[in-house]
Design a protein around this motif. Structure first.
Motif, PDB file in Angstrom:
ATOM      1  N   SER A  14       0.828  -1.208   0.000  1.00  0.00           N
ATOM      2  CA  SER A  14       0.000   0.000   0.000  1.00  0.00           C
ATOM      3  C   SER A  14       0.865   1.262   0.000  1.00  0.00           C
ATOM      4  O   SER A  14       0.565   2.239  -0.691  1.00  0.00           O
ATOM      5  CB  SER A  14      -0.919  -0.023   1.219  1.00  0.00           C
ATOM      6  OG  SER A  14      -1.668   1.172   1.299  1.00  0.00           O
ATOM      7  N   LEU A  15       1.945   1.242   0.765  1.00  0.00           N
ATOM      8  CA  LEU A  15       2.864   2.381   0.770  1.00  0.00           C
ATOM      9  C   LEU A  15       3.515   2.567  -0.591  1.00  0.00           C
ATOM     10  O   LEU A  15       3.674   3.694  -1.081  1.00  0.00           O
ATOM     11  CB  LEU A  15       3.919   2.170   1.854  1.00  0.00           C
ATOM     12  CG  LEU A  15       5.004   3.234   1.995  1.00  0.00           C
ATOM     13  CD1 LEU A  15       4.403   4.584   2.326  1.00  0.00           C
ATOM     14  CD2 LEU A  15       6.001   2.812   3.063  1.00  0.00           C
ATOM     15  N   ALA A  16       3.878   1.469  -1.242  1.00  0.00           N
ATOM     16  CA  ALA A  16       4.503   1.560  -2.570  1.00  0.00           C
ATOM     17  C   ALA A  16       3.536   2.109  -3.607  1.00  0.00           C
ATOM     18  O   ALA A  16       3.942   2.842  -4.522  1.00  0.00           O
ATOM     19  CB  ALA A  16       5.002   0.178  -2.989  1.00  0.00           C
ATOM     20  N   GLU A  17       2.266   1.771  -3.485  1.00  0.00           N
ATOM     21  CA  GLU A  17       1.281   2.310  -4.429  1.00  0.00           C
ATOM     22  C   GLU A  17       1.171   3.825  -4.316  1.00  0.00           C
ATOM     23  O   GLU A  17       1.059   4.532  -5.330  1.00  0.00           O
ATOM     24  CB  GLU A  17      -0.074   1.652  -4.180  1.00  0.00           C
ATOM     25  CG  GLU A  17      -0.135   0.189  -4.632  1.00  0.00           C
ATOM     26  CD  GLU A  17      -1.469  -0.453  -4.293  1.00  0.00           C
ATOM     27  OE1 GLU A  17      -2.259   0.198  -3.561  1.00  0.00           O
ATOM     28  OE2 GLU A  17      -1.705  -1.589  -4.729  1.00  0.00           O
ATOM     29  N   GLU A  18       1.216   4.343  -3.088  1.00  0.00           N
ATOM     30  CA  GLU A  18       1.154   5.803  -2.931  1.00  0.00           C
ATOM     31  C   GLU A  18       2.415   6.462  -3.477  1.00  0.00           C
ATOM     32  O   GLU A  18       2.343   7.497  -4.160  1.00  0.00           O
ATOM     33  CB  GLU A  18       0.967   6.177  -1.465  1.00  0.00           C
ATOM     34  CG  GLU A  18       0.902   7.682  -1.260  1.00  0.00           C
ATOM     35  CD  GLU A  18       0.648   8.067   0.189  1.00  0.00           C
ATOM     36  OE1 GLU A  18       0.771   9.260   0.505  1.00  0.00           O
ATOM     37  OE2 GLU A  18       0.343   7.167   0.991  1.00  0.00           O
ATOM     38  N   LEU A  19       3.579   5.872  -3.216  1.00  0.00           N
ATOM     39  CA  LEU A  19       4.820   6.442  -3.738  1.00  0.00           C
ATOM     40  C   LEU A  19       4.836   6.402  -5.259  1.00  0.00           C
ATOM     41  O   LEU A  19       5.301   7.343  -5.914  1.00  0.00           O
ATOM     42  CB  LEU A  19       6.019   5.671  -3.175  1.00  0.00           C
ATOM     43  CG  LEU A  19       6.279   5.818  -1.676  1.00  0.00           C
ATOM     44  CD1 LEU A  19       7.417   4.905  -1.253  1.00  0.00           C
ATOM     45  CD2 LEU A  19       6.608   7.251  -1.327  1.00  0.00           C
ATOM     46  N   PHE A  20       4.341   5.321  -5.843  1.00  0.00           N
ATOM     47  CA  PHE A  20       4.321   5.205  -7.300  1.00  0.00           C
ATOM     48  C   PHE A  20       3.382   6.237  -7.916  1.00  0.00           C
ATOM     49  O   PHE A  20       3.646   6.766  -9.002  1.00  0.00           O
ATOM     50  CB  PHE A  20       3.888   3.793  -7.687  1.00  0.00           C
ATOM     51  CG  PHE A  20       3.911   3.539  -9.174  1.00  0.00           C
ATOM     52  CD1 PHE A  20       5.099   3.318  -9.843  1.00  0.00           C
ATOM     53  CD2 PHE A  20       2.732   3.522  -9.901  1.00  0.00           C
ATOM     54  CE1 PHE A  20       5.118   3.096 -11.210  1.00  0.00           C
ATOM     55  CE2 PHE A  20       2.739   3.293 -11.266  1.00  0.00           C
ATOM     56  CZ  PHE A  20       3.938   3.076 -11.923  1.00  0.00           C
ATOM     57  N   ALA A  21       2.285   6.528  -7.218  1.00  0.00           N
ATOM     58  CA  ALA A  21       1.329   7.500  -7.749  1.00  0.00           C
ATOM     59  C   ALA A  21       1.811   8.942  -7.579  1.00  0.00           C
ATOM     60  O   ALA A  21       1.490   9.807  -8.412  1.00  0.00           O
ATOM     61  CB  ALA A  21      -0.022   7.321  -7.053  1.00  0.00           C
ATOM     62  N   ARG A  22       2.582   9.220  -6.547  1.00  0.00           N
ATOM     63  CA  ARG A  22       2.966  10.594  -6.253  1.00  0.00           C
ATOM     64  C   ARG A  22       4.264  11.017  -6.911  1.00  0.00           C
ATOM     65  O   ARG A  22       4.452  12.201  -7.200  1.00  0.00           O
ATOM     66  CB  ARG A  22       3.081  10.787  -4.730  1.00  0.00           C
ATOM     67  CG  ARG A  22       1.760  10.628  -4.011  1.00  0.00           C
ATOM     68  CD  ARG A  22       1.927  10.824  -2.520  1.00  0.00           C
ATOM     69  NE  ARG A  22       2.432  12.157  -2.186  1.00  0.00           N
ATOM     70  CZ  ARG A  22       2.617  12.585  -0.955  1.00  0.00           C
ATOM     71  NH1 ARG A  22       2.326  11.787   0.067  1.00  0.00           N
ATOM     72  NH2 ARG A  22       3.086  13.790  -0.724  1.00  0.00           N
ATOM     73  N   VAL A  23       5.171  10.078  -7.156  1.00  0.00           N
ATOM     74  CA  VAL A  23       6.465  10.438  -7.749  1.00  0.00           C
ATOM     75  C   VAL A  23       6.378  10.246  -9.259  1.00  0.00           C
ATOM     76  O   VAL A  23       6.098   9.130  -9.724  1.00  0.00           O
ATOM     77  CB  VAL A  23       7.596   9.576  -7.166  1.00  0.00           C
ATOM     78  CG1 VAL A  23       8.923   9.941  -7.810  1.00  0.00           C
ATOM     79  CG2 VAL A  23       7.662   9.761  -5.661  1.00  0.00           C
ATOM     80  N   PRO A  24       6.602  11.268 -10.049  1.00  0.00           N
ATOM     81  CA  PRO A  24       6.553  11.090 -11.502  1.00  0.00           C
ATOM     82  C   PRO A  24       7.741  10.277 -11.986  1.00  0.00           C
ATOM     83  O   PRO A  24       8.878  10.442 -11.530  1.00  0.00           O
ATOM     84  CB  PRO A  24       6.604  12.530 -12.032  1.00  0.00           C
ATOM     85  CG  PRO A  24       7.266  13.312 -10.948  1.00  0.00           C
ATOM     86  CD  PRO A  24       6.863  12.660  -9.655  1.00  0.00           C
ATOM     87  N   GLY A  25       7.483   9.356 -12.905  1.00  0.00           N
ATOM     88  CA  GLY A  25       8.544   8.513 -13.443  1.00  0.00           C
ATOM     89  C   GLY A  25       9.348   9.242 -14.491  1.00  0.00           C
ATOM     90  O   GLY A  25       8.958  10.285 -15.023  1.00  0.00           O
ATOM     91  N   ILE A  26      10.511   8.684 -14.805  1.00  0.00           N
ATOM     92  CA  ILE A  26      11.375   9.247 -15.838  1.00  0.00           C
ATOM     93  C   ILE A  26      11.410   8.283 -17.006  1.00  0.00           C
ATOM     94  O   ILE A  26      11.266   7.063 -16.856  1.00  0.00           O
ATOM     95  CB  ILE A  26      12.805   9.495 -15.301  1.00  0.00           C
ATOM     96  CG1 ILE A  26      13.432   8.196 -14.796  1.00  0.00           C
ATOM     97  CG2 ILE A  26      12.791  10.550 -14.227  1.00  0.00           C
ATOM     98  CD1 ILE A  26      14.864   8.370 -14.355  1.00  0.00           C
TER      99      ILE A  26
END
Length: 428
Positions: free
Chosen positions: A126-138
């Motif tokens: 669940s924590l990883a899902e929030e980080l993946f949604a909030r940090v834009p990928g390169i």
């Protein structure tokens, strides 16, 4: 009568107010309500001011204790607790192709479900899902795809054929030597044996360079050297130990090619076991919602893959023994499982424990003839007793079985812990 009433009223006005009574203000309603009810003066009036006197007489440090408690309980940390974690692992979050890769990376860096609870999440996923949604990928190459098992039929067929090359080269060499026995001279037969060995090594290198057994360019350390020692002992070790126990070594050592042939053919089942384990582990990772759930699901996969390979390599060793002669292939079967577990750990990023297990097996196999030779020295005859007792009970093959079996059991324990982590199956 009127005069007595006037005297009584004047005497009532002259009486002082009772102690502790509230100050009468200038408000007219208050005076009107209190004057005609003299019976209330007999009731005990409350004394609010004296009750506060203990508080005023306290020491300053005691008097200010309550505000200090309020300040400590009011500090709840930052309003966004995930923000600090997001900045700390920004590179991981930017390069991740899915939340699973972030969860694996967080787990590899020591973040557990209990740690995720401090960030107001039920688990690491669940924590990883929030980080993946909030940090834009390169933009870049999807790293996680490099570690996903190949699903294409042509790719599977390619590495399956390469995995068959070592066994095919060994089988062709042994058949050629069997057919040319008594027909060709020693030098010609030696050339056939040398050429077949070179082809088998090239096929083994191709099988280990690509496919499920590939390490992806990561160095395997000294595991290759230890593997060569173990295969050489499977070929010559039993005959050498027999000669040392008989007072030798004397003369050329006899070769037992059946274990080597069985292990060479078993490269293909090993590749498929590693592939199926990785494939189903990825599926478990995609369907899991907690690290404990994934670990509980991947352990049976590991045990099943090892058990399947043990059955396969034992059958191949028995077939090789029927064709070339030999005893019960217990030691060779243990060696096959040991090499499989060592390669499995190396493929998933744990080369150090793999090399340690192989080195331990090499040390035991080297110690057996060394202890027998040391027992010939004056005063050291007791050094050879463990080897003598082991060989007398189960034959010379017991040394290899004990060494490889114990090392394989240790690597299985290590793999159970290491490969049950999500970080072992995705890019860190």
């Amino acid at each position: 009568m009127a005069g007595s009433v006037a005297v009584a009223a004047e005497s009532a006005r002259a009486e002082p107010a009772p102690q502790g009574a509230p100050e009468r203000g200038t408000h007219p309603s208050t005076r009107a309500s209190l004057a005609p009810e003299p019976s209330r003066a007999s009731e005990p009036s409350p004394a609010p001011e004296p009750s506060r006197s203990p508080e005023l007489s306290r020491a300053p440090e005691i008097a200010h204790a309550a505000p200090a408690r309020k300040l400590s309980t009011g500090q709840r940390g930052p309003a966004d607790p995930v923000k600090s974690l997001m900045h700390r692992h920004r590179e991981l979050c930017e390069r991740a192709v899915d939340p699973l890769e972030i969860a694996a990376g967080l787990e590899a860096r020591g973040v557990t479900d209990r740690t995720a609870a401090r960030y107001r999440h039920r688990d690491v996923f669940s924590l990883a899902e929030e980080l993946f949604a909030r940090v834009p990928g390169i933009a870049g190459e999807p790293v996680g795809a490099l570690f996903a098992p190949a699903r294409d039929i042509q790719t599977r067929a390619a590495w399956s054929l390469r995995a068959l090359l070592p066994g095919a080269a060994c089988l062709a060499t042994l058949v050629s030597l069997r057919l040319t026995d008594g027909v060709l001279g020693g030098e010609a037969r030696l050339a056939i044996g040398g050429g077949g060995t070179l082809l088998a090594l090239i096929g083994l290198a191709l099988a280990l360079r690509t496919g499920p057994l590939s390490t992806g360019g990561r160095p395997a350390g000294a595991a290759a050297l230890y593997g060569c020692w173990l295969l050489g002992y499977a070929l010559y070790g039993d005959a050498l130990l027999h000669q040392v126990l008989s007072g030798g070594p004397e003369g050329p050592w006899a070769i037992t090619p059946a274990p080597l042939l069985g292990l060479a053919v078993a490269v293909a089942p090993a590749a498929w076991c590693v592939h199926l384990f990785s494939l189903h582990a990825h599926r478990k990772l995609n369907g899991s919602r907690a690290l404990e759930e994934f670990a509980a699901g991947v352990r049976p996969l590991l045990f099943g893959a090892v058990a399947f390979f043990l059955c396969a390599v034992t059958g191949l060793l028995c077939l090789a023994g029927l064709g070339l002669g030999g005893g019960v292939p217990v030691g060779a079967a243990g060696l096959g499982v040991l090499l499989l577990l060592a390669r499995l750990l190396t493929v998933h990023g744990f080369p150090e424990p793999a090399a340690t297990g192989l080195a331990a097996a090499c040390a035991v196999e080297a110690a057996a003839p060394a202890l027998v030779l040391a027992g010939r020295l004056p005063g050291l005859h007791t050094a050879a007793r463990p080897v003598d007792a082991l060989v007398a009970a189960a034959g010379t093959g017991a040394v290899s079985a004990l060494a490889c079996g114990a090392a394989a059991l240790g690597l299985l324990t290590t793999a159970t812990v290491a490969l049950s982590r999500a970080s072992a199956h995705t890019a860190a």
